[in-house]
Design an enzyme around this catalytic site. Sequence first.
Site, PDB file in Angstrom:
ATOM      1  CB  ALA A  89      -0.886  -0.019   1.240  1.00  0.00           C
ATOM      2  N   GLY A 104       0.805  -4.964   0.930  1.00  0.00           N
ATOM      3  CA  GLY A 104      -0.400  -5.026   0.099  1.00  0.00           C
ATOM      4  C   GLY A 104      -0.150  -5.687  -1.256  1.00  0.00           C
ATOM      5  CD  GLU A 118      -1.935  -7.509   3.040  1.00  0.00           C
ATOM      6  OE1 GLU A 118      -1.483  -6.390   2.721  1.00  0.00           O
ATOM      7  OE2 GLU A 118      -2.565  -7.709   4.081  1.00  0.00           O
ATOM      8  CD  GLU A 130       1.938  -5.468   5.687  1.00  0.00           C
ATOM      9  OE1 GLU A 130       2.711  -6.382   6.065  1.00  0.00           O
ATOM     10  OE2 GLU A 130       1.151  -5.610   4.731  1.00  0.00           O
TER      11      GLU A 130
HETATM   12  N1  CAA Z   1       4.590   3.278  -0.693  1.00  0.00           N
HETATM   13  C1  CAA Z   1       4.958   4.453  -1.234  1.00  0.00           C
HETATM   14  N2  CAA Z   1       6.075   4.607  -1.966  1.00  0.00           N
HETATM   15  C2  CAA Z   1       6.861   3.527  -2.149  1.00  0.00           C
HETATM   16  C3  CAA Z   1       6.536   2.264  -1.625  1.00  0.00           C
HETATM   17  C4  CAA Z   1       5.335   2.164  -0.865  1.00  0.00           C
HETATM   18  N3  CAA Z   1       4.900   0.993  -0.366  1.00  0.00           N
HETATM   19  N4  CAA Z   1       7.512   1.381  -1.979  1.00  0.00           N
HETATM   20  C5  CAA Z   1       8.400   2.086  -2.703  1.00  0.00           C
HETATM   21  N5  CAA Z   1       8.023   3.375  -2.811  1.00  0.00           N
HETATM   22  C6  CAA Z   1       8.689   4.458  -3.511  1.00  0.00           C
HETATM   23  C7  CAA Z   1       9.915   4.930  -2.744  1.00  0.00           C
HETATM   24  O1  CAA Z   1       9.569   5.835  -1.716  1.00  0.00           O
HETATM   25  C8  CAA Z   1      10.717   5.579  -3.854  1.00  0.00           C
HETATM   26  O2  CAA Z   1      10.173   6.854  -4.117  1.00  0.00           O
HETATM   27  P1  CAA Z   1      11.126   8.114  -4.473  1.00  0.00           P
HETATM   28  O3  CAA Z   1      11.755   7.721  -5.786  1.00  0.00           O
HETATM   29  O4  CAA Z   1      10.170   9.241  -4.563  1.00  0.00           O
HETATM   30  O5  CAA Z   1      12.125   8.194  -3.361  1.00  0.00           O
HETATM   31  C9  CAA Z   1      10.416   4.691  -5.065  1.00  0.00           C
HETATM   32  O6  CAA Z   1       9.215   3.999  -4.749  1.00  0.00           O
HETATM   33  C10 CAA Z   1      11.492   3.655  -5.321  1.00  0.00           C
HETATM   34  O7  CAA Z   1      11.720   2.961  -4.091  1.00  0.00           O
HETATM   35  P2  CAA Z   1      13.188   2.540  -3.583  1.00  0.00           P
HETATM   36  O8  CAA Z   1      14.174   3.595  -3.962  1.00  0.00           O
HETATM   37  O9  CAA Z   1      13.065   2.194  -2.138  1.00  0.00           O
HETATM   38  O10 CAA Z   1      13.416   1.254  -4.502  1.00  0.00           O
HETATM   39  P3  CAA Z   1      14.333  -0.020  -4.212  1.00  0.00           P
HETATM   40  O11 CAA Z   1      14.291  -0.801  -5.479  1.00  0.00           O
HETATM   41  O12 CAA Z   1      15.632   0.389  -3.645  1.00  0.00           O
HETATM   42  O13 CAA Z   1      13.560  -0.830  -3.039  1.00  0.00           O
HETATM   43  C11 CAA Z   1      11.637  -1.868  -2.021  1.00  0.00           C
HETATM   44  C12 CAA Z   1      12.345  -1.440  -3.334  1.00  0.00           C
HETATM   45  C13 CAA Z   1      12.460  -2.945  -1.293  1.00  0.00           C
HETATM   46  C14 CAA Z   1      10.298  -2.418  -2.452  1.00  0.00           C
HETATM   47  C15 CAA Z   1      11.483  -0.633  -1.078  1.00  0.00           C
HETATM   48  O14 CAA Z   1      10.958   0.448  -1.824  1.00  0.00           O
HETATM   49  C16 CAA Z   1      10.547  -0.874   0.072  1.00  0.00           C
HETATM   50  O15 CAA Z   1      10.933  -1.481   1.067  1.00  0.00           O
HETATM   51  N6  CAA Z   1       9.281  -0.389  -0.019  1.00  0.00           N
HETATM   52  C17 CAA Z   1       8.314  -0.456   1.060  1.00  0.00           C
HETATM   53  C18 CAA Z   1       7.790  -1.860   1.267  1.00  0.00           C
HETATM   54  C19 CAA Z   1       6.765  -1.878   2.378  1.00  0.00           C
HETATM   55  O16 CAA Z   1       7.023  -1.526   3.502  1.00  0.00           O
HETATM   56  N7  CAA Z   1       5.534  -2.310   2.032  1.00  0.00           N
HETATM   57  C20 CAA Z   1       4.431  -2.359   2.973  1.00  0.00           C
HETATM   58  C21 CAA Z   1       3.595  -1.111   2.849  1.00  0.00           C
HETATM   59  S1  CAA Z   1       2.298  -1.004   4.082  1.00  0.00           S
HETATM   60  C22 CAA Z   1       1.100  -2.044   3.523  1.00  0.00           C
HETATM   61  O17 CAA Z   1       1.185  -2.608   2.445  1.00  0.00           O
HETATM   62  C23 CAA Z   1      -0.110  -2.212   4.444  1.00  0.00           C
HETATM   63  C24 CAA Z   1      -1.045  -3.265   4.030  1.00  0.00           C
HETATM   64  O18 CAA Z   1      -1.178  -4.295   4.630  1.00  0.00           O
HETATM   65  C25 CAA Z   1      -1.897  -3.081   2.899  1.00  0.00           C
END
Ligand code: CAA
Length: 256
Positions: free
Chosen positions: A64, A107, A110, A130
């Site tokens: 998400a 998400g 999911e 999360e």
């Molecule tokens: N939400 C918003 N933005 C996100 C995102 C997310 N879940 N995942 C990645 N992005 C964005 C980053 O902020 C970044 O934006 P900017 O270019 O503006 O800085 C862009 O995407 C690229 O991300 P990275 O530079 O981090 O890319 P990477 O290839 O180095 O890493 C990744 C990829 C491992 C997926 C890393 O981005 C990451 O850990 N993302 C978050 C994963 C996460 O925590 N997901 C759970 C979200 S909460 C949820 O999903 C609740 C639920 O149950 C529904």
Amino acid sequence: MERPIIIEQQDRVVIITLNRPAARNALNSEIMHALAAELAPFDRDPGVGCFVLKGSDKAFAAGADIKEMADKSFSDMFGDDFFAAWDRFASFRTPKIAAVSGYALGGGCELAMMCDIIFAADTAMFGQPEIKLGVMPGMGGSQRLTKLVGKSKAMDMILTGRMMDATEAERCGLVARVVPADKLMDETLAAARTIAGYGKAATMAAREAVDRALEGGLREGLLFERRLFHSLFATADQKEGMTAFIEKRDPKFQGK
Ligand code: CAA
């Protein structure tokens, strides 16, 4: 402006591409509402027999959208019943295959589990991170992951927030098949075309029955399955399918 999702129809198969590659396909409200609204007519269309949902090579979806959620209060989340529209995607009756390449986190994992089958590229990484954000899965992960992989593995993933690779995901039953990344779409589309080639009443009924195995008790599931099985004998496709077998020819399904 870029479309949040791209929809392409190939005969009886509809391919949906999540289209926020720069944000690793983070699932914002726009994507959620677009999937629910734009796929509804295809779901009702008897000429559509299978959905394939994919992301980019790097990310199926990284969860998400954290930036959209970060400042929300409990009242905002509860008041909007945030994420409720995902139920509309999950309840589409057309069989759905997730083709996962790269990250399927939070998400994203999911959303893949809302599909009926997950095919993974050997690059795929799954996780429910999360906990690292001070929250927990909110789009069905605590329920669907536990049903798919069992309590111990689900607790491991959800409480540590670690990722698992495609091999582990296949071993524990999250994923149906792992294929080399450059073969993922060929393999997925071949399966989608096979499914779409059968009578839609039969594939819709079969997936509903399999879901019941996870959703309810065994006794209720067995009865539900048997009743659906009985009801398929009201379709022309059942007559055609069984007659074709006996006559040693290929069936011609009409979706009726
Ligand atoms: N939400 C918003 N933005 C996100 C995102 C997310 N879940 N995942 C990645 N992005 C964005 C980053 O902020 C970044 O934006 P900017 O270019 O503006 O800085 C862009 O995407 C690229 O991300 P990275 O530079 O981090 O890319 P990477 O290839 O180095 O890493 C990744 C990829 C491992 C997926 C890393 O981005 C990451 O850990 N993302 C978050 C994963 C996460 O925590 N997901 C759970 C979200 S909460 C949820 O999903 C609740 C639920 O149950 C529904």
